[in-house]
Design an enzyme around this catalytic site. Structure first.
Site, PDB file in Angstrom:
ATOM      1  N   GLU A 182      12.386 -15.992  -9.433  1.00 32.59           N
ATOM      2  CA  GLU A 182      12.509 -14.836  -8.535  1.00 32.59           C
ATOM      3  C   GLU A 182      11.153 -14.295  -8.112  1.00 32.59           C
ATOM      4  O   GLU A 182      10.771 -13.184  -8.488  1.00 32.59           O
ATOM      5  CB  GLU A 182      13.279 -13.724  -9.240  1.00 32.59           C
ATOM      6  N   CYS A 221      -2.449  15.786   0.628  1.00 30.64           N
ATOM      7  CA  CYS A 221      -3.027  16.890  -0.126  1.00 30.64           C
ATOM      8  C   CYS A 221      -2.946  16.630  -1.617  1.00 30.64           C
ATOM      9  O   CYS A 221      -2.178  17.289  -2.335  1.00 30.64           O
ATOM     10  CB  CYS A 221      -2.315  18.184   0.232  1.00 30.64           C
TER      11      CYS A 221
END
Ligand code: PLP
Length: 432
Positions: free
Chosen positions: A291, A362
């Protein structure tokens, strides 16, 4: 330093990605922009599919771990290049189905699947469910019973391998939230439980040792531990596994300092080792699934930003403020992940500065990286951050109500959008 094979400097001195001028891409689609070299992605998918056909037991195949970069276009590419899909949520299942993927090719993971998600997977005939433990086996069994189904199930095991020290260990690497530990004996108990459940067709076992694994050694060890468990389980229960899913985890090089991973070599060695192991155990070799996520899309991705301002603190750092940041790439903020970058306008020139690439949110921690070698940047330059194909878009957020960037895919020297830019309207779409 351009360490990715698809990056060049063109006649204008600009960075080119898969032969396409990065400044032209920035001008056409705006920044921030994710760029994905689709030819490279398809090449990797094809490499996995071909190598697993050639070197692994019959019926083996790769599944694309869609969490690395999940959108409809990627699901389509995986199907076209011969890969199944590893999905971990109803949302990823929905995306795959919306892309037209064959539900039988989906393998549904997750360590906390809700009954609703299990029902959604079963209603949509998802091919395989991976049960994370005994409670989940029972939950799948109950849900399937109510629907009159008997789904194919893999049981996720924790083999107890530390891929970075490349050792099998009895503690530590089994003390994780995923899977049923082999070393504690719980794996065998869970196998017996699964075999006793009427509405589960146990197909085999799954494991996943981690991520950013550079060598084939840990995968060989994983194969050895799992083969030994399959053999033990067969002796104690009579069950012969049809599928052994070895998970993902193969590395990509993020910076020039990282080793060059040898994907073809890893696959060849792992496949050969598996054939030898099962022959030695006289065990009918199960189909092997792998995978890969990062090693399919990671180094096929580049993010382009526009420099908004440059600030140098005397005796301190040079901050290069970008029009994106942790909202499109949270990996430095999350894990201190290392990146390399270039000023796309002057990519062939020496990296004569070491800068902090700062995001626009921020948060002081909103950085793409620190001490990154770069051509001396100026406001208005296009900065390219490399190897951003995996776990960037898929981990992106709208923090500070920053819209997520689009993804432009490059194929045969042409570009097209596979995900559009989010608008301000998109941001308030869910607000009531
Ligand atoms: C994350 C994950 C993968 C993919 O890992 P990569 O490092 O991106 O290859 C595959 N399988 C499982 C179960 C995972 O959790």
């Amino acid at each position: 330093m351009l360490h990715q094979t698809n990056l060049t400097v063109n006649a204008a001195g600009h960075l080119a990605i898969g032969g396409v001028d990065a400044l032209a891409l920035a001008a056409e689609y705006g920044t921030p922009l994710y760029v994905l070299d689709e030819d490279m992605v398809r090449g990797r998918m094809g490499l996995y599919a071909a190598a697993m056909k050639e070197h692994f037991p019959a019926g083996s195949r790769p599944l694309y771990a869609s969490k690395a970069l999940c959108c409809k276009a990627l699901c389509r590419m995986a199907a076209e290049e011969g890969m199944g899909l590893d999905v971990v949520s109803a949302g990823e299942i929905h995306t795959a189905l919306a892309a037209g993927a064959d539900p039988a090719a989906l393998c549904f993971h997750g360590n906390a699947k809700t009954e609703a998600a299990i029902r959604y997977a079963l209603e949509n005939r998802v091919g395989t469910l991976v049960a994370d433990g005994p409670e989940e086996l029972e939950r799948i069994d109950r849900t399937a019973a109510a629907m009159g189904l008997r789904p194919r199930v893999l049981l996720r095991l924790t083999p107890g391998i530390d891929p970075h020290t490349f050792k099998a260990v009895n503690t530590g690497a089994v003390d994780v939230k995923f899977g049923v530990p082999i070393p504690t004996g719980q794996a065998l108990e869970a196998t017996k439980l699964a075999l006793g459940l009427e509405h589960i067709a146990l197909e085999g076992f799954h494991c996943h040792i981690g991520s950013q694994v550079f060598q084939s050694g840990p995968f060989r060890l994983e194969a050895e531990v799992m083969a030994a468990f399959l053999d033990q389980a067969r002796r104690e229960t009579g069950f012969t596994a049809k599928v052994l899913d070895l998970g993902g985890g193969f590395a990509v090089a993020y910076t020039p300092a990282d080793p060059r991973p040898d994907l073809a070599g890893m696959l060849r060695e792992t496949g050969r080792r598996l054939n030898v192991l099962f022959a030695a155990l006289d065990y009918p070799a199960p189909a092997i699934w792998m995978e890969p996520g990062r090693s399919i899309v990671g180094d096929a991705g580049v993010t382009l930003y526009t420099v908004q301002n440059v600030k140098t603190v005397p005796g301190g750092s040079t901050y290069v403020a970008l029009d994106g940041g942790m909202t499109d790439n949270p990996r430095y903020a999350l894990y201190g992940a290392r990146y390399s970058a270039a000023v796309a306008d002057r990519a062939g020139q020496p990296e004569d500065a070491a800068v902090t690439l700062a995001g626009c949110c921020c948060e002081s921690g909103d950085l793409i990286g620190e001490n990154i070698p770069l051509q001396t940047p100026q406001t208005g330059d296009t900065v390219a951050v490399f190897v951003t194909g995996a776990y960037n878009y898929s981990m992106a957020s709208n923090y500070n109500r920053v819209p997520r960037p689009p993804i432009a895919a490059l194929r045969g020297g042409a570009s097209r959008l596979i995900v559009r830019r989010e608008t301000l309207e998109d941001l308030t779409m869910f607000d009531l």
